[in-house]
Scaffold this motif. Structure first.
Motif: not given
Length: 152
Positions: A28-35
């Motif tokens: 799993y690759t979970l990418i959470m954008s801070t913008s």
């Protein structure tokens, strides 16, 4: 309990992985954008590193691994500790809250897998928090997928 918002959350299953296989090495690759606070989850045989933009995103990687005849979900997240001392603990506490939500998203996105492999529902989840500051390096036990499905 807080419900997860799914309108800013997308899931991609990368072939040859499917909704119900593999278990060994399922990554799993979970990418959470801070913008813009959107999240993207990629599920497959490898980590989806092409999606990373570390300046504006937080990344959690996780994988199912066999251990002593059982499976564990193990992962890693990086905690950047470049803030002032008084803000560090607050940032670390917020990261832990976000980590729990991230695991909920991963578990919810893979609900079909649990219907095919129900014993994974009670597998332990361990996430390593990596940081340059040794004070914040730790391994967190985050319960089981069953506990995270109940929260949603």
């Amino acid at each position: 309990m807080e419900k997860l918002e799914y309108d800013q959350f997308s899931v991609t299953i990368l072939p040859p992985a499917t909704a119900y296989r593999p278990v060994d090495g399922r990554k799993y690759t979970l990418i959470m954008s801070t913008s813009d606070s959107s999240c993207h989850l990629a599920i497959g045989f490898k980590y989806e590193t092409t999606l990373f933009n570390t300046k504006s995103e937080k990344v959690l990687t996780a994988e199912w691994k066999p251990r002593l005849g059982e499976y564990i979900l193990t992962g890693k997240v990086y905690f950047e500790s470049n803030q002032k001392d008084e803000a560090l603990q607050a940032a670390f506490d917020q990261m832990q809250t976000e980590l729990s939500k991230a695991i909920q998203m991963i578990v919810k996105a893979d609900e079909i897998l649990y219907s095919h492999v129900p014993w994974l529902l009670d597998a332990p989840i361990y996430i390593e928090v990596d940081s340059y500051d040794h004070k914040y390096k730790t391994i967190k036990y985050l319960g089981t997928p069953r506990q995270h499905l109940i929260k949603v």
